[in-house]
Enzyme design. Structure first.
Site, PDB file in Angstrom:
ATOM      1  CD  GLN A 179      25.648  38.775 -16.944  1.00 40.18           C
ATOM      2  OE1 GLN A 179      24.433  38.873 -16.771  1.00 40.18           O
ATOM      3  NE2 GLN A 179      26.221  37.596 -17.141  1.00 40.18           N
ATOM      4  N   GLY A 200      23.239  37.839 -26.787  1.00 42.09           N
ATOM      5  CA  GLY A 200      21.818  37.494 -26.854  1.00 42.09           C
ATOM      6  C   GLY A 200      21.339  36.577 -25.742  1.00 42.09           C
ATOM      7  CB  CYS A 326      33.647  31.278 -16.138  1.00 42.97           C
ATOM      8  SG  CYS A 326      32.615  32.070 -17.346  1.00 42.97           S
TER       9      CYS A 326
HETATM   10  N1  PLP Z   1      31.067  39.291 -20.492  1.00 42.62           N
HETATM   11  C1  PLP Z   1      30.257  39.096 -19.440  1.00 42.62           C
HETATM   12  C2  PLP Z   1      30.148  40.151 -18.398  1.00 42.62           C
HETATM   13  C3  PLP Z   1      29.540  37.903 -19.334  1.00 42.62           C
HETATM   14  O1  PLP Z   1      28.759  37.703 -18.272  1.00 42.62           O
HETATM   15  C4  PLP Z   1      29.670  36.931 -20.352  1.00 42.62           C
HETATM   16  C5  PLP Z   1      28.968  35.623 -20.244  1.00 42.62           C
HETATM   17  O2  PLP Z   1      28.974  34.997 -19.209  1.00 42.62           O
HETATM   18  C6  PLP Z   1      30.500  37.202 -21.439  1.00 42.62           C
HETATM   19  C7  PLP Z   1      31.191  38.376 -21.462  1.00 42.62           C
HETATM   20  C8  PLP Z   1      30.648  36.219 -22.558  1.00 42.62           C
HETATM   21  O3  PLP Z   1      29.500  36.241 -23.400  1.00 42.62           O
HETATM   22  P1  PLP Z   1      29.212  34.998 -24.387  1.00 42.62           P
HETATM   23  O4  PLP Z   1      28.803  33.855 -23.513  1.00 42.62           O
HETATM   24  O5  PLP Z   1      28.093  35.461 -25.277  1.00 42.62           O
HETATM   25  O6  PLP Z   1      30.447  34.756 -25.150  1.00 42.62           O
END
Ligand code: PLP
Length: 382
Positions: A179, A200, A326
């Site tokens: 982030q 990405g 989430c």
């Molecule tokens: N870590 C953080 C802080 C995130 O905000 C997210 C995505 O929401 C992720 C990990 C996971 O990334 P990805 O959606 O590319 O798997």
């Protein structure tokens, strides 16, 4: 057209990114491992993307490994570190506000006997550095995983200080910078981390492509073995189009950081917060004002419940979220807000409004008016 204020969930793919990807979905379809000219031209595109990402975070291109997503990057780092430190007489420290892509793999480590400790944050959402110092044990091998910026609040963590404390004890450091990269300056020269995760789709590249930065000389055990792509660190035929897109997005964000585009996002976010605070009573801006990414407003509204507000906002044409994507649909308050000491009531009354370089002043003003109307309506119901 709805107003999109959920850029921490994902972002719109930039048209220049799409253009950069298209050749690799059409004419330049060749396998980058093929020795003939067309294959080598495709391989060159991966090298360009590696340079673009390295430049964005101050790394060397050889330290950049392309992955399938941010979650994979986090898992790669954590699983390699678990193997490096070993289960017996070792320790792992993570913050309480990590994303599930760090919490779940470290919980899995705890389940097989690793000692894993979570360190809390202060009310402003920043890591408690004193508690971290106490948790780090210089008598055993270990690692720290601390996010660069939180996905719900946007609060920037003291990664450089925390990493320095961990390194003093001879520990390794991983940071989930998913982030932060592309939203604020992130430079691995400023923070002595061994691993740094990037995704990405948080900065205008597509979903399903990420990066793991691995500092030169940091030991690394691959999670995916096979044909030896990515210098043996992540096998599997490269997702060339997405990698090229991610590289282009990195180049765009580097220039946005330099030319004031990112600062302009901050001005819009401040404007949004000001309208909400001027027009409504019982509004709380959550998280550190000083240490936060420019694109996030995390706001609680007394007497409101986000689950009542969100469908009304959606119907009114504002797309945003409660806490993190989430958490949507879950009835538990966000673990991030609980770690900040918020009551359940305050946690349930929070919205995350996250902007991007595509947000406009007109959108922000319109969205603010719609939020004011929905808050008043929901307060009338309760
Ligand atoms: N870590 C953080 C802080 C995130 O905000 C997210 C995505 O929401 C992720 C990990 C996971 O990334 P990805 O959606 O590319 O798997």
């Amino acid at each position: 057209m709805s107003i999109y204020l959920d850029s921490n969930a994902t972002t719109q793919v930039h048209t220049e990114v799409v253009e950069a990807m298209l050749p690799f979905l059409t004419s330049h379809f060749h396998n980058p491992s093929s020795g003939y000219g067309a294959g080598q031209a495709v391989k060159a595109a991966i090298a360009t993307a590696r340079e673009q990402v390295a430049s964005l975070i101050g790394a060397s291109p050889s330290e950049i490994v392309f992955t399938g997503c941010g979650t994979e990057s986090n898992n790669m780092a954590i699983k390699s570190l678990a193997r490096e430190i070993g289960r017996a007489n070792s320790k792992v420290v993570v913050s309480e506000i990590e994303h599930s892509a760090v919490l779940r793999p470290t919980e899995a480590m705890a389940a097989v006997g690793f000692e894993v400790q979570r360190v809390g944050v202060k009310e402003d959402g920043r890591l408690d550095l004193d508690a971290l110092e106490e948790a780090i044990d210089n008598t055993c091998p270990g690692f720290l995983s601390l996010m660069w910026a939180n996905n719900e609040t946007g609060v920037i963590q003291p990664v450089a200080e925390a990493a320095a404390a961990a390194l003093k004890a001879g520990w390794f450091v991983h940071t989930d910078a998913i982030q932060a990269v592309g939203k604020i300056p992130v430079n691995v020269k400023d923070a002595p981390v061994d691993f740094l995760s990037i995704s990405g789709h948080k900065f205008h590249a597509p979903k399903g492509v990420g990066v793991l930065y691995i500092r030169e000389d940091t030991p690394f055990e691959p999670m995916i073995r096979g044909g030896g792509q990515e210098d043996g660190r992540r096998s599997g035929t490269e997702n060339v189009a997405y990698i090229a897109g991610l590289g282009k997005a990195a180049e765009i964000m580097e220039s946005e950081l330099k030319n004031g585009g990112i600062a302009a996002v901050g001005a819009l976010r401040d404007q949004l917060e000001k309208i909400l605070c001027d027009r409504l009573k019982g509004v709380h801006l959550n998280g550190s004002r000083e240490h936060r990414t420019t694109n996030v407003a995390h706001v609680s509204f007394d007497g409101c419940v986000a689950s009542q507000m969100l469908p009304k906002l959606d119907a009114a044409g504002v797309q945003c979220s409660a806490g993190s994507a989430c958490m949507t649909g879950k009835s538990k308050p966000s673990h991030v807000q609980k770690a900040m000491g918020f009551s359940d009531e305050r946690a349930f009354s929070s919205l995350r409004l996250s902007l991007s370089i595509f947000s406009t002043e007109d959108e922000v003003k319109q969205a603010a008016e719609k939020i004011v109307a929905v808050v008043n309506e929901v307060r009338g119901l309760n």
